[in-house]
Design a protein around this motif. Structure first.
Motif, PDB file in Angstrom:
ATOM      1  N   GLU A  97      33.792  -5.691  -8.889  1.00 25.09           N
ATOM      2  CA  GLU A  97      34.136  -5.359  -7.508  1.00 25.09           C
ATOM      3  C   GLU A  97      35.154  -6.336  -6.925  1.00 25.09           C
ATOM      4  N   PHE A  98      36.159  -5.789  -6.265  1.00 30.64           N
ATOM      5  CA  PHE A  98      37.072  -6.611  -5.483  1.00 30.64           C
ATOM      6  C   PHE A  98      36.739  -6.367  -4.020  1.00 30.64           C
ATOM      7  N   LEU A  99      36.217  -7.387  -3.363  1.00 30.39           N
ATOM      8  CA  LEU A  99      35.722  -7.278  -1.990  1.00 30.39           C
ATOM      9  C   LEU A  99      36.666  -8.016  -1.057  1.00 30.39           C
ATOM     10  N   LEU A 100      37.447  -7.273  -0.303  1.00 25.86           N
ATOM     11  CA  LEU A 100      38.396  -7.882   0.629  1.00 25.86           C
ATOM     12  C   LEU A 100      37.805  -7.817   2.038  1.00 25.86           C
ATOM     13  N   SER A 101      37.298  -8.940   2.506  1.00 25.60           N
ATOM     14  CA  SER A 101      36.711  -9.012   3.840  1.00 25.60           C
ATOM     15  C   SER A 101      37.768  -9.378   4.877  1.00 25.60           C
ATOM     16  N   ASN A 102      37.425  -9.153   6.147  1.00 21.09           N
ATOM     17  CA  ASN A 102      38.345  -9.482   7.253  1.00 21.09           C
ATOM     18  C   ASN A 102      39.754  -8.977   6.950  1.00 21.09           C
ATOM     19  N   SER A 103      39.835  -7.724   6.553  1.00 25.57           N
ATOM     20  CA  SER A 103      41.081  -7.199   5.999  1.00 25.57           C
ATOM     21  C   SER A 103      42.211  -7.087   7.020  1.00 25.57           C
ATOM     22  N   GLY A 138      37.650  -2.497  -2.442  1.00 24.11           N
ATOM     23  CA  GLY A 138      37.273  -2.140  -1.083  1.00 24.11           C
ATOM     24  C   GLY A 138      37.704  -3.195  -0.090  1.00 24.11           C
ATOM     25  N   ALA A 139      38.184  -2.739   1.050  1.00 23.42           N
ATOM     26  CA  ALA A 139      38.578  -3.633   2.136  1.00 23.42           C
ATOM     27  C   ALA A 139      37.825  -3.226   3.392  1.00 23.42           C
ATOM     28  N   SER A 140      37.357  -4.205   4.130  1.00 27.28           N
ATOM     29  CA  SER A 140      36.656  -3.903   5.372  1.00 27.28           C
ATOM     30  C   SER A 140      37.009  -4.943   6.422  1.00 27.28           C
ATOM     31  N   PHE A 141      36.828  -4.568   7.682  1.00 27.11           N
ATOM     32  CA  PHE A 141      37.139  -5.470   8.784  1.00 27.11           C
ATOM     33  C   PHE A 141      36.142  -6.619   8.874  1.00 27.11           C
ATOM     34  N   GLY A 142      34.913  -6.416   8.371  1.00 27.54           N
ATOM     35  CA  GLY A 142      33.857  -7.409   8.483  1.00 27.54           C
ATOM     36  C   GLY A 142      33.846  -8.417   7.357  1.00 27.54           C
ATOM     37  N   ASN A 143      32.719  -9.130   7.234  1.00 26.81           N
ATOM     38  CA  ASN A 143      32.598 -10.229   6.274  1.00 26.81           C
ATOM     39  C   ASN A 143      32.126  -9.801   4.888  1.00 26.81           C
TER      40      ASN A 143
END
Length: 212
Positions: A143-149, A110-115
């Motif tokens: 989980e692969f957590l991509l923040s500030n994508s 998952g990638a998101s614009f936030g932290n």
């Protein structure tokens, strides 16, 4: 090592989705060990139960690809701490009298614009994939957590954070091993398939009134 056939589901209908960008990056980076084909949920209608349990042609094509694949990677953004309605609807179509995910190895990204890197959406997605109507075999603790994508990729589409790249490399290696292990876990498959058919024809179908 035998190359594996994977399906990467873009869980967003955004034309500039960073989750699509992440899957494209994975397709390039791991091309020597995995053949990753991207499929889109964009264009699918919102789920509505039909008397004949007919699913859209786009969903039919998706389920055939999933059935033939060794594993599936689902990339989800996070909207209001949950997965997008379009991804939820896609999973409803893909479990409406059909069972392409049964015992299918799945990796969540998952990638998101936030932290937070879509952490809550990924937790929700894990619950959905583990539900009685779907019964996917989701890789645990992965989980692969991509923040500030929006800032995560360079102009060539590569991840710039070396620690993130190292973590993703490890997860993909584990997922390939997870797929190998999953092929040996077949004792309950026939019973699960029977139970899913019974569930989908009665209680499961009735549970899918509206997904929004």
């Amino acid at each position: 090592m035998i190359m594996k056939k994977l399906i990467g589901i873009v869980g967003s209908n955004s034309k500039k989705s960073t989750n699509r960008q992440l899957l494209k990056y994975m397709k390039k980076r791991y091309s020597e060990i995995d053949e990753i084909e991207l499929v889109e949920v964009s264009g699918l209608p919102i789920f509505v139960k039909t008397e004949d349990m007919e699913i859209p042609m786009q969903a039919e094509r998706m389920l055939e690809k999933i059935k033939k694949a060794d594993g599936v990677i689902v990339a989800t953004p996070e909207y209001d701490h949950s997965i997008p309605a379009i991804l939820s609807s896609a999973l409803a179509w893909l479990s409406y009298g059909v069972h392409p995910f049964l015992d299918k190895p799945v990796m969540i990204t998952g990638a998101s614009f936030g932290n937070l890197g879509a952490s809550r959406a990924q937790a929700q997605l894990r619950q959905i994939l583990d539900s009685p109507e779907i019964k996917a075999r989701v890789m645990p603790s992965s989980e692969f957590l991509l923040s500030n994508s929006l800032k995560a990729f360079n102009n060539n589409g590569f991840l710039t954070d070396t620690q993130q790249v190292k973590w993703l490399d490890s997860l993909v290696a584990d997922f390939n091993e997870f797929i190998n292990i999953s092929t040996q876990l077949t004792n309950t498959h026939k019973d699960d398939e029977t139970n899913l058919n019974d569930f989908s024809g009665d209680e499961g179908a009735n549970n899918k009134e509206v997904i929004n």
